[in-house]
Design a protein around this motif. Structure first.
Motif, short mmCIF file in Angstrom:
data_model
loop_
_atom_site.label_atom_id
_atom_site.label_comp_id
_atom_site.label_asym_id
_atom_site.label_seq_id
_atom_site.Cartn_x
_atom_site.Cartn_y
_atom_site.Cartn_z
N ILE A 31 0.79 -1.04 0.04
CA ILE A 31 -0.04 0.16 0.01
C ILE A 31 0.65 1.22 -0.02
CG2 ILE A 31 -1.87 1.14 1.19
CD1 ILE A 31 -1.96 -1.48 2.91
N ARG A 32 0.59 2.11 -0.87
CA ARG A 32 1.52 3.29 -0.88
C ARG A 32 0.58 4.50 -0.58
NH1 ARG A 32 5.40 4.89 -5.95
NH2 ARG A 32 4.52 2.94 -6.59
N ALA A 33 0.75 5.25 0.38
CA ALA A 33 0.05 6.75 0.56
C ALA A 33 0.87 7.68 0.31
CB ALA A 33 -0.17 6.54 2.00
N LYS A 34 0.51 8.95 0.34
CA LYS A 34 1.35 10.08 0.59
C LYS A 34 2.70 10.13 0.85
CE LYS A 34 -2.46 13.42 -0.43
NZ LYS A 34 -3.13 14.72 0.14
N ARG A 35 2.68 9.83 2.31
CA ARG A 35 4.30 9.73 2.91
C ARG A 35 4.73 8.39 3.27
NH1 ARG A 35 1.53 13.99 6.98
NH2 ARG A 35 0.82 11.98 7.57
N HIS A 36 3.77 7.35 3.13
CA HIS A 36 4.35 6.02 3.72
C HIS A 36 3.93 4.93 2.56
CE1 HIS A 36 3.76 8.14 7.64
NE2 HIS A 36 5.03 7.62 7.93
N GLU A 37 4.75 4.05 2.67
CA GLU A 37 4.52 2.80 2.11
C GLU A 37 4.49 1.50 2.99
OE1 GLU A 37 5.97 0.56 -1.90
OE2 GLU A 37 7.76 1.29 -0.67
N ILE A 38 3.25 0.86 3.00
CA ILE A 38 3.09 -0.10 4.08
C ILE A 38 3.06 -1.40 3.24
CG2 ILE A 38 1.57 -1.12 5.52
CD1 ILE A 38 0.22 1.51 5.92
N MET A 39 4.23 -2.52 3.61
CA MET A 39 4.29 -3.74 3.05
C MET A 39 3.94 -4.58 3.95
SD MET A 39 7.71 -2.85 1.09
CE MET A 39 8.11 -1.81 2.55
N VAL A 40 3.08 -5.50 3.53
CA VAL A 40 2.35 -6.71 4.61
C VAL A 40 2.47 -7.95 3.74
CG1 VAL A 40 0.19 -7.33 5.57
CG2 VAL A 40 0.41 -4.90 5.07
N ILE A 76 6.51 -0.48 7.70
CA ILE A 76 6.02 0.87 7.27
C ILE A 76 7.43 1.67 6.94
CG2 ILE A 76 4.96 2.92 8.06
CD1 ILE A 76 4.19 0.05 10.26
N GLN A 77 7.55 2.14 5.87
CA GLN A 77 8.65 3.03 5.45
C GLN A 77 7.98 4.04 4.94
OE1 GLN A 77 10.85 0.59 2.95
NE2 GLN A 77 9.58 0.94 1.04
N LYS A 78 9.03 5.20 5.10
CA LYS A 78 8.73 6.55 4.41
C LYS A 78 8.78 6.50 2.82
CE LYS A 78 10.06 9.88 7.72
NZ LYS A 78 10.96 10.91 8.04
N TRP A 79 8.09 7.26 2.33
CA TRP A 79 8.11 7.34 0.64
C TRP A 79 7.89 8.39 0.26
CZ3 TRP A 79 4.90 8.55 -3.14
CH2 TRP A 79 5.37 8.37 -4.52
N GLN A 80 8.51 8.95 -0.75
CA GLN A 80 8.60 10.05 -1.48
C GLN A 80 8.82 9.91 -2.90
OE1 GLN A 80 11.18 13.00 0.03
NE2 GLN A 80 12.74 11.47 0.79
N ALA A 81 8.21 10.75 -3.75
CA ALA A 81 8.29 10.69 -5.24
C ALA A 81 9.77 11.04 -5.47
CB ALA A 81 7.39 11.72 -5.82
N ALA A 82 10.16 10.32 -6.60
CA ALA A 82 11.48 10.81 -7.08
C ALA A 82 11.59 11.90 -7.86
CB ALA A 82 12.10 9.66 -8.02
N GLU A 140 -0.55 -18.10 10.08
CA GLU A 140 -0.39 -17.87 11.49
C GLU A 140 -0.06 -16.38 11.86
OE1 GLU A 140 -0.62 -20.13 13.78
OE2 GLU A 140 -1.13 -21.67 12.46
N PHE A 141 0.73 -15.52 10.90
CA PHE A 141 1.21 -14.42 11.34
C PHE A 141 0.92 -13.39 10.01
CE2 PHE A 141 3.89 -17.35 13.36
CZ PHE A 141 3.79 -17.09 14.55
N LEU A 142 0.92 -12.10 10.53
CA LEU A 142 1.15 -10.94 9.59
C LEU A 142 2.18 -10.15 10.08
CD1 LEU A 142 -1.40 -9.89 7.84
CD2 LEU A 142 -1.95 -8.51 9.84
N VAL A 143 2.81 -9.83 8.93
CA VAL A 143 3.96 -9.08 9.07
C VAL A 143 3.96 -7.64 8.30
CG1 VAL A 143 6.53 -8.72 8.82
CG2 VAL A 143 5.63 -10.88 9.41
N ILE A 144 4.07 -6.55 8.99
CA ILE A 144 3.79 -5.19 8.57
C ILE A 144 4.99 -4.47 8.84
CG2 ILE A 144 2.25 -3.21 8.84
CD1 ILE A 144 0.52 -5.18 10.42
#
Length: 83
Positions: free
Chosen positions: A57-66, A77-83, A71-75
């Protein structure tokens, strides 16, 4: 990486990034668990032989990878900015 959360399949936080507040980790676990369940069901509706393993999932400021597992969910979160 801004943070990570490892949850069980009920969304209960097992591990989190050391500087991430517990409330924020709980919020990510709860919300992403519901979103992942809905996304998994959409993938299964399209083709019952397919399984959702990874969600990005990519939002304005963050990218969330799941990463999804039975059994588990690994989330992550990293900062994202346009190149």
């Amino acid at each position: 990486v801004e943070g990570y959360v490892i949850c069980n399949k009920q969304g209960v936080v097992l591990r989190r990034f050391p500087t991430m507040p517990q409330e924020l980790a709980d919020l990510y676990g709860h919300l992403i668990r519901h979103l992942a369940a809905k996304a998994r069901s959409v993938v299964r509706d399209i083709n019952p032989q397919n399984e959702l393993n990874y969600l990005r999932i990519r939002a304005k400021r963050h990218e969330i990878m799941v990463a999804l597992d039975s059994e588990f969910l690994v989330i992550v979160i990293q900062k994202w900015q346009a190149a």
